[in-house]
Motif scaffolding. Sequence first.
Motif, PDB file in Angstrom:
ATOM      1  N   SER A  76     -11.373   9.780  18.111  1.00  0.00           N
ATOM      2  CA  SER A  76     -11.105  10.162  16.727  1.00  0.00           C
ATOM      3  C   SER A  76     -12.403  10.413  15.974  1.00  0.00           C
ATOM      4  N   GLU A  78     -12.870  10.050  12.968  1.00  0.00           N
ATOM      5  CA  GLU A  78     -12.983   9.197  11.781  1.00  0.00           C
ATOM      6  C   GLU A  78     -14.005   8.078  11.965  1.00  0.00           C
ATOM      7  N   PRO A 113     -18.653  10.233  10.566  1.00  0.00           N
ATOM      8  CA  PRO A 113     -17.272  10.727  10.559  1.00  0.00           C
ATOM      9  C   PRO A 113     -17.210  12.151  10.018  1.00  0.00           C
ATOM     10  N   LYS A 119     -14.552   4.861   9.353  1.00  0.00           N
ATOM     11  CA  LYS A 119     -13.275   4.164   9.296  1.00  0.00           C
ATOM     12  C   LYS A 119     -13.439   2.700   9.680  1.00  0.00           C
TER      13      LYS A 119
END
Length: 860
Positions: A76, A78, A113, A119
């Motif tokens: 991901s 993030e 990110p 995150k």
Amino acid sequence: MRNKDVKIVVSGDICISVLQWITDPQNSQGFNWQTHLNVHSLLKPGESLLLSELVALATGASILSPRLQEPGSFSSGEFLRSTAELDLFPVSADGKSNDKVYRVRRFLGFTGPSAGTPKLLPIIDDDENADMVIIDDENNGFNAGSDYWPLAIRASGKSPVVIYKMNNPISSNALWKHLESHHIENTIVVINSDDLRAKGVNISKSLSWERTARDFVWQMENNPNLAFLAGCRHLVVPFGLEGAIYYTNQKEAESRLYFLPYEFEGGLIKEIQGKMYGLTSCFVAGLARRIIPQICSRNGLVKSIGEGIKEGMVAAQKYFIKGFGRSIDSLSFPNAAVFVETENDFIFREHVQDVKIPRYFNKNCYSCWYILKDKSSANLEEIAHNIVKFGEKKVLKYMPIAQFGKLKTVDRTEIESYRSIKNLMWEYISARNTVHPLSIAVFGTPGSGKSFGITEVAENIAPTLIRKLNFNLSQLSSPADLNSAFHKVRDLSLEGKVPLIFFDEFDANLEGKLGWLKYFLAPMQDGVFREGDSLRPIGKSIFVFVGGTSSTYREFCGEDLTDETEQKQFAKEFKSAKGPDFVSRLRGYVNILGPNQTDENQDQLYIIRRAMLLRSLLELKAPHLINETEEAQIDTGVLRALLKVPRYKHESRSMEAILEMSMLTHAKKWEQSHLPSQEQLKLHVDEEQFLRHLMHDAFFSEKIENLAMDIHEKYSENNKNNPKIVSDYAKPWEVLSEERKSFYRDQAKSIPNALLKIHYDVISIKEQPKKIEFTERELAVLAAYEHSRWCTKRKETGWKYGAIRDDSERTDPHLVPFDELPNEKKSGMVRMVAAWPEVLANSNFKIEHLKFLCQCEKAV
């Protein structure tokens, strides 16, 4: 270690570690991609995710922490990412094993990110009743995200033990303010030393443990940027893999140093071994492992933190050694074995030593604190004696000792100087595009081993790269002769080597004092020398200027001069000879300390230097005198004389010469009869002083009768008006009973051992010395010792305690501990031992202080 009933919450910043490495082509005939280098990539948990795994392995407790549950979570965009390039590196740097493991070749940096801040993740099954909270604050957003903080530190009325691993030591972040307000009593702050230095905290590195410790204490007490940490109840600062300082501030501030004696900060990890991330996290996991057993008993927290520091240091070193393993395909990382102790381990908790750091130091006394002093109850002469007899590894195994090749030293001044030079050399050799030489100066008395030390340091850094050259300037007839020297240096440099050039006696005269200096200015500054109309580059090289007339840097610069007229005259001549210009081009210097004492007040470790040199000479030149248990066979008188003679005329060369002149080829023990004649000894020492130390025991034995008679006379004189004194004590010596004479002889024989208790020695001299006076404390110690000796002797001859003195029944009311004696009897014992200095002086025995590390101790 199983602690399933203990709940530990581990949380903090979230990061994904991207590991990349390259392998050789799979084959030469397959698909095209198989015939080229293969690039591999692997994603692993980092920061708090890695820390939670390490804590789980270390403690066996129930771990509550964030988790990346979905398969696609790792990729991901993030999350924050950290990318590292891996490669195979030697398991160890000693060359004894061909095994290799994957470690980090270089850290390539972070990838932020795709949008917003990194995150964070919630704690799975978070529990406000957790016993311990461990936080990894890498200053990547967690310290401001209070919604993600563990419930145990947010809920009111809870008091878990908190280990706060802080990357950015500032007082303004919200998490720190919360912990400071609500959990400061149970919070253990862990900050890596390099993170402190990055904030401008000036703590020396890789010099000596004493210097590092003193710098830390000063910074904690005086640096306003650390004021918020000064209030910590528990602060742990790791210094590399080799040391740590534990600072506590409960009733008052205290600091304790944990260290490996044979290592210094940064010394374990060599450049050829690569790097590793997660070292401090592994340290924290080891720390938590030892704290858990005491978690229900907060009174034991300080002790368990100390044990945890040792555990953490051991675990972090094993973590580094194991790296990512030998094969990434079968990667088991982190490795549970780093927390399992086996008999084959290279390091154990017992290897880690600790010592309390003094809070206050005498600014005028450089030697005020040595770990050597705190780690041994013996005086320096006893330590020196044992070093020769049993070797420094056995005697100094709990004390800091620096080794560079064959060079070993425990003297803090030398350790710091040599490590400074080593750091300079390493940085210089590692740097690219250097256009001028590295210039250092070495000072010391003739025979002190000035060239040896620097050579060992240099070869310890780069043995295959360094090439040594020697030029003695006192043997060159003119500055033109320097050009041939510089050509030899240049030739080596062109071969890809780094010449280590010793310019011996650079301070010799040439057309006046210090006449050579001006001819080195251009080579030192610009790295060139002039030949006719041409300037020729010298290349990468290390200039070592070895003093011949100045024994210290201060003497070379005239800083020891006290007379104002002499100072002005020296300054004028020094400036005329380009002395200031020369000094400005130096990047370091070393004052070599040989076996002679350089300063009566500051240099007390000379006897240890002598002992280490003598032991090494025995191992090198007379190994047959060292038996199978590593004990040197040497007569006590010979050893005493070699260690205590005031001065060696030619420093270490004289010590070596005395050994070589002794008849030891077929000897089983170095006896007094093996020593050279007085005439030969005269070449290297004051033979009369040497012989007095040599024959000390014999001289003292010869005078026992005179000493006993004097003691009796003094005792009678001091008690002539005491009606309670037994009449036998007051009789003339000639008519005393044999038992009473034996009493005085035994006392005379015991005096040297008694004086050792208050750190004095007895020395035989030619003339009668001045009488000294003992302090009240010294008199009390001597009186108690003498009474104890008398009681033991009395009981050995059949006497026992009785309420009254009875010669026929052999009972005596004074056969009790010294503290239980009547005051009158105590006073009598004090008067007796107070007479010893005069008694000894009458027989030409001088009482002198044993050597201490600093004169401040005499007042204690």
